[in-house]
Design a protein around this motif. Structure first.
Motif, PDB file in Angstrom:
ATOM      1  N   SER A 124       0.794  -1.123   0.067  1.00 38.70           N
ATOM      2  CA  SER A 124      -0.060  -0.061  -0.140  1.00 38.70           C
ATOM      3  C   SER A 124       0.852   1.319  -0.073  1.00 38.70           C
ATOM      4  N   ASN A 178       2.675   4.780   0.647  1.00 42.16           N
ATOM      5  CA  ASN A 178       2.789   5.700   1.899  1.00 42.16           C
ATOM      6  C   ASN A 178       3.337   6.963   1.614  1.00 42.16           C
ATOM      7  N   ASN A 194      -4.371 -12.645  -1.112  1.00 44.35           N
ATOM      8  CA  ASN A 194      -4.775 -12.076   0.421  1.00 44.35           C
ATOM      9  C   ASN A 194      -3.752 -11.242   0.746  1.00 44.35           C
ATOM     10  N   ARG A 195      -2.928 -10.708  -0.186  1.00 44.41           N
ATOM     11  CA  ARG A 195      -1.847  -9.532   0.159  1.00 44.41           C
ATOM     12  C   ARG A 195      -1.185  -9.547   1.366  1.00 44.41           C
ATOM     13  N   ASN A 196      -0.630 -10.837   1.358  1.00 42.64           N
ATOM     14  CA  ASN A 196       0.402 -11.052   2.526  1.00 42.64           C
ATOM     15  C   ASN A 196       1.712 -11.879   2.012  1.00 42.64           C
ATOM     16  N   ASP A 212       1.966  -8.501   6.319  1.00 46.12           N
ATOM     17  CA  ASP A 212       0.549  -8.305   5.777  1.00 46.12           C
ATOM     18  C   ASP A 212       0.263  -6.966   5.291  1.00 46.12           C
ATOM     19  N   PHE A 213      -0.012  -6.970   4.218  1.00 49.94           N
ATOM     20  CA  PHE A 213      -0.032  -5.308   3.379  1.00 49.94           C
ATOM     21  C   PHE A 213      -1.202  -5.436   2.760  1.00 49.94           C
ATOM     22  N   SER A 214      -2.496  -5.991   3.418  1.00 52.73           N
ATOM     23  CA  SER A 214      -3.816  -5.824   3.192  1.00 52.73           C
ATOM     24  C   SER A 214      -4.218  -4.579   3.205  1.00 52.73           C
ATOM     25  N   SER A 215      -3.998  -3.756   4.628  1.00 52.78           N
ATOM     26  CA  SER A 215      -4.357  -2.462   4.633  1.00 52.78           C
ATOM     27  C   SER A 215      -3.033  -1.710   5.055  1.00 52.78           C
ATOM     28  N   ASN A 216      -2.940  -1.369   6.578  1.00 50.35           N
ATOM     29  CA  ASN A 216      -1.940  -0.830   6.978  1.00 50.35           C
ATOM     30  C   ASN A 216      -0.624  -2.059   6.925  1.00 50.35           C
ATOM     31  N   HIS A 268       1.957  -4.455   8.034  1.00 51.35           N
ATOM     32  CA  HIS A 268       2.346  -5.051   9.455  1.00 51.35           C
ATOM     33  C   HIS A 268       3.564  -6.071   9.041  1.00 51.35           C
TER      34      HIS A 268
END
Length: 899
Positions: A689, A691, A787-789, A834-838, A840
């Motif tokens: 995502s 930045n 799953n964007r991870n 995990d880059f599904s939203s923010n 991590h």
């Protein structure tokens, strides 16, 4: 009465002081024939002594059972000729008897007499040319066994001494030594030997303070004369030698050796007439029917008779060298044995081994071994099998790289091999690119190690290699330049610093980062004012924009160089700056915390600066945004050495841009990096995502990811996982990275020490200590665009084996103390993103449980006899597994991902 008492006391004190200062000179004069009070070895006199020579081997445990032997007999010394200060002594060693250790013996020390070849050796009188305490030559009967010859030289050396205080340079059975004489009384003196060297005997060592081996020696002989100072009453010689691993002083052993001559009687004897000493020797030779050979006091080592050929040893150990067993103890044990055997192998033997069809599947491991053997013969055979300029296929390219890696990791490089590689590199223009890169990296590393080994940083070869690398760097364009920065990192030549600074200030962004990496590898004492000034400019971007890796490395250097109060304040105040590169801020803060945790004085300085600034001393500043981490965690603490894991992760857009995990040993403030795993990536921002807050002050880079390894201070050619988004997407859709794959395997020699130690007793001890690691680096990665991870796992597995021995090997008795230690450590680095939203990022660094084994064996046997004494001791320690706590931010992100 008091003044009179004081005057007598003063007079008495002056008299005793004067006597103490002068008797050494008096004895020296007497020995020179200028004073009649002392006249040793009177012409026509035979003096008999009891003789006793002992050798004991043991480990470091208090109260441990030792092995060893002693020889006793009678030594008769006749002075048969004299002219001026020159004397000819005829010496006989009568009835030598071997006594060995025995469990059943009730005698002191556990010794008992035992028959051996010693009693049956031909044993005739030998001659010593003695002149004012110096032995000018020893004449020994021709044809006597070397064991007996060495024993007689040990007896002869006892009669080389000066009866005076002072320091001399002498050669005897201990080698070439610095000798100090100290008079204890008019009839007693002590002889101490230090810095004994034997340059004619094989010697291999690792100059690294932590990975090296320490040998401590003490040699002392006490001489007593009779009351009338007319003959030697006794000679007592004692020496101890301890061999210990610097990194663990519990691993090692020692030798105790002693000699004793004790006066029995003195009586008249016959003399021999002659105008010169040579005339007298000729007459004695004819009279006894003996042919004498003239020798020095230096002893010779006895070659082992049970040597095994290299090819036969490989046949025995082939099953331990399989690729699937790398990373375990099996490969390490076999590796040490084959290096030992291979150093005496012939060209024919080596060729036979490489050509055998049975060895086809273990060729990579064999080339590892040959790279550590590093003899002229092994190199010529390898180069005949693997022609660098005309490698036929990928298999030969890989084998060539394995050989070159081993050359670059070795602690004692062969200069002839370096020069041959330089010639091949400069003459052949058609070398495959990856092999060409490995060649130049190997040349640089070997040259640095050679200069360290010879303690000569101004070695001509260093200048030649540096010039070669700089010229190639200037000629190359674009990415072709990168390898030469890595070569300068391996070379670590001080005179290359200005060239690296030039590329930091004026080169491309990536070139500047590589130049900083090279400078960071230099020892901090070489970071002069110019280096630190450039580092400061780069971090604060005072003259231009720099790559974030340049800035973070510059920060590391500034912090490690003990910054001034002004600079430390500026670094901390940078956390308040509007600079949008929040990952650089996070890295800086993490590094300051890491250093402060291990340095109380630095920590106090940091706290003082923070407390004086309210803007700094608040949560928002001291909890900067970003995922970058820098931390150190101990995996070993001991009295000898500490071991730590240093992890530095520079993050960009949630992805590791530059990450390293280093295994570092620390001894008395000296650091040695055993292994460094580096991960790099560029151009992966599009998978995360966006930045908007993060500064993008770098040029757009191609999508790339890879790994770089530094082994024992030597960087090898980086491994690139993929280049370009097309290749990356191919891996993603096919799942080729989801299976655990071996990325790097190698057999490496960590410890390498071989020394032949001449004992005053006449025996030659072999001190050997070698440590090998069988290493495997494997990993896998799963990326899910749906799953964007992503999940990755890197596993380091090693089998570490250390073996050491102290041997006394003669034709009539063999004693040995041997020890071995082994452990199979593992280190796992698991990363979840995990880059599904923010974004991590969760990192887990763990070390599974392992078992440390330490075994000690002591043996003694008599050739030609059934006698064999064996003492064994086994120790096992379980090293508990652990998971390393990284930091609170990482823990919070792990909770967010797995909650």
């Amino acid at each position: 009465m008091l003044p009179l008492f004081n005057s007598y006391s003063t007079l008495y004190t002056l008299f005793t002081w004067y006597l103490g200062m002068c008797y050494g000179f008096v004895l020296l004069s007497s020995a020179s024939g200028q004073n009649g009070d002392i006249k040793l070895f009177d012409i026509g006199t035979l003096v008999s002594y009891k003789f006793h020579s002992t050798v004991i081997l043991n480990d470091r445990d208090v109260g441990a059972k030792d092995v060893g032997f002693y020889i006793d007999g009678i030594v008769d010394i006749q002075t048969v000729w004299e002219k001026d200060n020159e004397k000819l002594l005829k010496v006989e060693l009568n009835s030598p008897q071997l006594h060995i250790k025995s469990r059943s013996s009730h005698s002191p020390g556990g010794f008992t007499p035992h028959s051996s070849k010693l009693e049956s050796f031909p044993n005739k009188p030998f001659l010593i040319a003695w002149n004012n305490g110096k032995i000018e030559k020893v004449l020994l009967p021709k044809g006597e066994p070397l064991s007996l010859v060495n024993l007689k030289k040990g007896v002869s050396s006892l009669f080389q001494f000066q009866i005076s205080n002072g320091q001399y340079s002498e050669t005897d059975t201990s080698g070439h030594c610095t000798v100090t004489y100290s008079s204890l009384s008019p009839s007693k003196l002590v002889k101490s030997k230090t810095d004994c060297s034997s340059l004619d005997l094989p010697f291999v060592r690792n100059p690294d303070k932590i990975l090296g081996t320490r040998v401590d020696s003490s040699r002392q002989t006490e001489y007593k004369l009779n009351v009338g100072n007319s003959y030697i009453k006794s000679i007592k010689a004692k020496e101890t030698h301890g061999m210990y691993l610097n990194a663990n002083e519990e691993l090692g052993g020692y030798i105790e050796a002693s000699q004793l001559l004790d006066f029995i009687k003195s009586e008249p004897t016959e003399t021999v007439e002659g105008d010169s000493i040579d005339d007298v020797i000729e007459k004695i030779s004819v009279s006894y029917g003996v042919v004498y050979t003239q020798e020095t006091l230096l002893t010779e080592r006895e070659l082992s008779e049970d040597a095994t050929s290299f090819s036969k040893q490989v046949d025995k150990l082939r099953h331990l060298l399989k690729s699937q067993d790398l990373g375990t103890l099996k490969g390490g044990k076999a590796f040490i044995l084959l290096v030992n055997t291979g150093r005496n192998a012939t060209k024919v033997d080596i060729s036979k081994t490489l050509e055998s069809n049975k060895n086809k599947n273990i060729l990579p491991q064999l080339y590892d071994i040959l790279g550590y053997i590093q003899t002229k013969d092994t190199h010529e055979v390898v180069m005949s099998k693997l022609n660098i300029a005309h490698l036929k296929n990928k298999e030969e390219e890989d084998l060539c790289e394995r050989y070159l890696w081993a050359l670059s990791f070795s602690s004692h490089p062969n200069q002839n091999i370096i020069e041959d590689l330089i010639k091949k590199y400069t003459v052949n223009s058609k070398i495959v690119q990856k092999v060409k890169e490995t060649v130049v990296l190997t040349i640089a590393s070997m040259t640095r190690r050679l200069a360290t080994l010879q303690k000569n940083n101004q070695l001509k070869l260093v200048k030649e290699v540096e010039q070669l690398i700089i010229e190639e760097l200037e000629k190359a364009k674009g990415e072709d330049r990168y390898v030469f920065f890595q070569a300068l990192k391996n070379l670590q030549s001080e005179s290359s610093i200005p060239h690296l600074l030039k590329y930091i200030s004026n080169g491309a962004l990536k070139e500047g980062a590589l130049a900083f990496k090279a400078l960071k590898s230099f020892r901090p004492t070489l970071w002069n004012k110019d280096v630190l000034k450039v580092a400061e400019k780069a971090f604060f971007q005072l003259d231009r924009k720099y790559d974030s890796s340049s800035r973070t490395i510059a920060a590391d250097m500034l912090i490690e160089a003990d910054p001034s109060d002004r600079l430390l304040k500026d670094l901390l105040n940078f956390l308040l700056s509007p600079d949008a590169a929040f990952e650089v801020k996070q890295h800086l803060f993490q590094r300051i915390r890491m250093v402060a945790d291990g340095n109380p004085y630095f920590k106090q300085r940091v706290q003082d600066i923070i407390r004086k600034n309210d803007r700094l001393n608040n949560y928002s500043t001291l909890a900067p945004k970003g995922l970058s981490t820098a931390l150190m965690r101990y995996f070993l603490k001991s009295p000898s050495v500490n071991g730590s894991l240093v992890s530095i992760q520079e993050i960009k857009s949630g992805i590791v841009k530059r990450g390293t995990v280093n295994l570092v040993l620390d001894k008395d403030g000296t650091f040695s990096e055993l292994f460094s795993l580096g991960i790099f990536s560029t151009g992966l921002n599009s998978f995360m995502s966006s930045n908007a807050d993060e500064a993008d002050d770098e040029v757009e880079e191609s999508t790339t990811a890879g790994m770089e390894l530094t082994v024992l201070g030597t960087q090898i050619r980086p491994f690139v996982f993929f280049e370009g988004q097309g290749e990356l997407m191919g891996h993603v859709w096919s799942g080729t990275g989801s299976e655990k794959t071996t990325a790097f395997q190698v057999l490496a020699l960590l410890y390498d020490h071989l020394e032949y130690l001449r004992l005053g007793t006449g025996f030659v001890a072999e001190l050997s200590l070698r440590g090998a690691t069988s290493f495997d680096l494997s990993g896998k990665i799963d990326i899910s665009l749906w799953n964007r991870n992503a999940e990755s796992l890197v596993e380091k597995s090693a089998g570490i084996v250390i073996t050491g021995s102290i041997k006394i090997d003669t034709s009539f008795v063999k004693s040995q103390m041997e020890f071995s230690s082994s452990v199979e450590p593992k280190l796992n680095l698991q990363t979840n993103i995990d880059f599904s939203s923010n974004v991590h990022l969760c990192m887990r660094l763990s070390q599974p449980e392992s078992v440390f084994r330490h075994n000690i064996f002591k043996t003694e046997r008599i050739p030609g006899s059934k006698h064999k004494l064996r003492i064994s001791k086994y120790k096992i320690n379980t090293l508990p597994g652990r998971t390393y706590a990284l930091n609170k931010k990482n823990s919070d992100m792990c909770n967010a991902i797995f909650s």
